[in-house]
Write a protein that holds these residues in place. Structure first.
Motif, PDB file in Angstrom:
ATOM      1  N   ARG A  26      32.729  20.452 -19.851  1.00  0.00           N
ATOM      2  CA  ARG A  26      33.632  20.383 -18.625  1.00  0.00           C
ATOM      3  C   ARG A  26      33.648  21.582 -17.491  1.00  0.00           C
ATOM      4  NH1 ARG A  26      38.853  17.552 -21.585  1.00  0.00           N
ATOM      5  NH2 ARG A  26      38.093  16.705 -23.107  1.00  0.00           N
ATOM      6  N   ASP A  27      34.174  20.819 -16.262  1.00  0.00           N
ATOM      7  CA  ASP A  27      34.584  21.824 -15.368  1.00  0.00           C
ATOM      8  C   ASP A  27      34.865  22.991 -15.558  1.00  0.00           C
ATOM      9  OD1 ASP A  27      33.533  22.975 -12.926  1.00  0.00           O
ATOM     10  OD2 ASP A  27      34.637  21.529 -11.852  1.00  0.00           O
ATOM     11  N   SER A  28      34.139  23.155 -14.989  1.00  0.00           N
ATOM     12  CA  SER A  28      34.896  25.630 -15.054  1.00  0.00           C
ATOM     13  C   SER A  28      35.260  26.161 -14.296  1.00  0.00           C
ATOM     14  CB  SER A  28      34.397  26.306 -16.515  1.00  0.00           C
ATOM     15  OG  SER A  28      33.307  26.716 -15.949  1.00  0.00           O
ATOM     16  N   HIS A  29      35.155  25.660 -12.877  1.00  0.00           N
ATOM     17  CA  HIS A  29      34.972  26.397 -11.644  1.00  0.00           C
ATOM     18  C   HIS A  29      36.077  26.637 -11.059  1.00  0.00           C
ATOM     19  CE1 HIS A  29      30.466  25.529 -12.236  1.00  0.00           C
ATOM     20  NE2 HIS A  29      30.388  26.323 -11.293  1.00  0.00           N
ATOM     21  N   TYR A  30      37.367  25.685 -11.640  1.00  0.00           N
ATOM     22  CA  TYR A  30      38.421  26.147 -10.614  1.00  0.00           C
ATOM     23  C   TYR A  30      39.150  26.627 -11.892  1.00  0.00           C
ATOM     24  CZ  TYR A  30      40.140  23.210 -14.114  1.00  0.00           C
ATOM     25  OH  TYR A  30      40.273  21.606 -15.150  1.00  0.00           O
ATOM     26  N   HIS A  58      38.240  24.781 -20.418  1.00  0.00           N
ATOM     27  CA  HIS A  58      37.270  24.030 -20.130  1.00  0.00           C
ATOM     28  C   HIS A  58      36.395  25.178 -20.198  1.00  0.00           C
ATOM     29  CE1 HIS A  58      39.454  20.416 -18.056  1.00  0.00           C
ATOM     30  NE2 HIS A  58      39.839  20.898 -19.815  1.00  0.00           N
ATOM     31  N   GLY A  59      34.650  24.682 -20.630  1.00  0.00           N
ATOM     32  CA  GLY A  59      34.016  25.145 -20.166  1.00  0.00           C
ATOM     33  C   GLY A  59      33.799  26.494 -21.259  1.00  0.00           C
TER      34      GLY A  59
END
Length: 509
Positions: free
Chosen positions: A394-398, A406-407
């Motif tokens: 899953r996206d972990s950039h935010y 996530h991530g």
């Protein structure tokens, strides 16, 4: 002499209808036939059913066509066949019958108002003991649904006997309620020998050339070949050649005269009809079958007929992935380049670009593994197989993503010297499922050798385990009955316009 676009009758034997705008003609006996100034195909139109050539399967005693012409049964009929096979001739024979009113109109010019006027007059005639009415509609496929609807009640109660002609498949071009009220008669293209017999009859018959000219064997062969089963085309070409021969006072139609009089054959090809899809299908199947010569023939057939070159190019771009695929990954680039050339260069020069691409696609190794893999994946998605995205993917950039997991645990493949790591990528329910099954054709042979190694590493399987022995998706065939083969996207028709793309899996259902 009054004449209509469909028929002409001697003035003493014909009555004009109450002037429907569609140009209908009401007739009894047609009398002595067309004048000498009429075109040769009109002059040579059979005067009786016995002169009709080429539809033997419909001419047996008691057959619907014979009953229709003789008037022994008031059945409504749809005549379906290619140009020049005798549809209008049959209507002409029906018009000659003296025991009924015959109204002819063309769907190109008639409307609902004209049809209703004919029906109203037919009802009046029936109430007053007049003759029954036969309504002939040429090119009936050009009538809209509303126009065809206007015929239903009158055909149902036999206020009129409908005789309709069409060159297009009536199962697509005629509404079902009207089709169910009529007998469908399929007329076949005339064979070469039938066309040859009619040419010889036209040369000797007084209605035709009356023996004033001789037709050489090579010229006759040329006219037969030119006709392609269309007798109207053959007789029109003969008339043109006869005019040229008469002008030179040679007394003979030789091959050179025939070739000069008729520059080029008009290819039988309707961009909106069955022939369009039939030729396209033959084109695709020839490339799939690696018959480069047949593929070039069908390409030429489309180009000469004026088919949109962009349509041809789109079919080839789809084919490059659907039927060549990973066996020659460069095929897609070739097809796309040809499509770009069509837009950038234009016709006629772009014909060469299309031909080059056809040769490449037809001679390339073939694989439909891309098509099958996508179809299997789409089938699983539509069957509800799947699940949530694994947490480590899953996206972990935010901000805050790491705090909810996530991530976490994601392994970066480039950190491994092999460029691939053991890691689960699909949802839990689809872990270990195989969709892509490469062939041993062309460049895909290399992929076939490399893929088991990749699957073994990614799935963390022992070195001695075949990675491809994993579970199969809905579209796969391991250990289960094979599903119905997908419908190839490049053959499906009518095809969507470029304004909206369709994924391969959506076309394959």
């Amino acid at each position: 002499m009054e004449s209509d676009v469909l028929f002409s009758y001697p003035a003493g034997d014909q009555r004009r209808d109450a002037s429907p705008a569609g140009g209908g003609v009401v007739a009894g006996d047609s009398g002595s036939g067309p004048p000498a100034s009429a075109p040769l195909p009109v002059r040579m139109r059979p005067a009786s059913l016995d002169e009709l050539v080429g539809q033997e399967h419909l001419l047996a005693p008691g057959a619907p066509l014979r009953q229709l012409v003789t008037g022994t049964a008031p059945m409504s009929v749809i005549l379906w066949g290619p140009p020049g096979c005798g549809k209008t001739t049959i209507a002409h024979l029906v018009a000659r019958a003296t025991d009924r009113r015959f109204v002819a109109m063309s769907a190109l010019s008639a409307g609902v108002k004209d049809v209703r006027a004919v029906i109203d007059e037919a009802r009046r005639q029936r109430r007053t003991g007049g003759l029954p009415t036969v309504l002939f509609i040429d090119e009936v496929h050009r009538f809209s649904k509303t126009q065809q609807d206007s015929l239903l009640a009158a055909v149902e109660d036999r206020t009129v006997t409908l005789l309709a002609a069409t060159t297009e498949n009536p199962h697509f071009s005629v509404i079902s309620p009207l089709l169910s009220r009529c007998v469908l008669l399929t007329l076949r293209p005339l064979g070469d020998e039938a066309v040859r017999d009619l040419l010889r009859r036209a040369v000797t018959d007084e209605r035709g050339l009356g023996g004033s000219l001789r037709l050489s064997q090579p010229a006759e062969d040329h006219l037969v070949r030119l006709a392609g089963g269309d007798v109207r085309k053959a007789l029109t070409a003969l008339e043109a050649a006869a005019s040229a021969a008469t002008a030179t006072d040679t007394g003979k139609i030789d091959l050179r005269t025939a070739e000069q009089a008729i520059d080029v054959a008009a290819v039988r090809y309707d961009r909106d009809g069955d022939a369009h899809y039939d030729v396209t299908s033959a084109f695709i199947k020839s490339m799939r079958g690696s018959d480069v010569d047949a593929a070039l023939h069908w390409l030429a057939r489309m180009l000469v007929a004026g088919e949109d070159a962009r349509f041809i190019a789109r079919r080839m771009v789809i084919f490059a992935s659907e039927d060549v695929g990973m066996a020659d990954p460069g095929a897609l680039s070739v097809a796309t380049a040809a499509a770009h050339a069509v837009e950038y260069v234009g016709l006629p020069e772009a014909q060469l670009n299309l031909a080059q691409a056809v040769i490449h696609l037809a001679t390339a190794p073939k694989s439909n593994s891309t098509t099958a893999a996508l179809a299997a994946a789409v089938a699983d998605v539509r069957a509800g197989r799947g699940g949530t995205v694994p947490a480590h993917l899953r996206d972990s950039h935010y901000s805050g993503a790491r705090r909810i997991g996530h991530g976490g645990g994601y392994r970066y493949p480039h950190d491994d010297h092999r460029g691939v790591v053991t890691q689960q990528y699909p949802p839990d329910e689809l872990a270990g499922v195989d969709y892509y099954r490469p062939t041993e054709h062309g460049a895909e042979r290399t992929v076939s050798a490399r893929l088991p190694v990749l699957r073994r590493i990614v799935r963390g399987l022992p070195p001695d385990t075949r990675a491809s022995a994993g579970r199969t998706g809905s579209g796969s065939s391991a250990g289960a009955a094979e599903p119905d083969p997908p419908v190839p996207a490049s053959e499906a028709g009518p095809v969507p316009d470029d304004s909206g793309s369709v994924a391969a899996g959506e076309v394959q259902q």
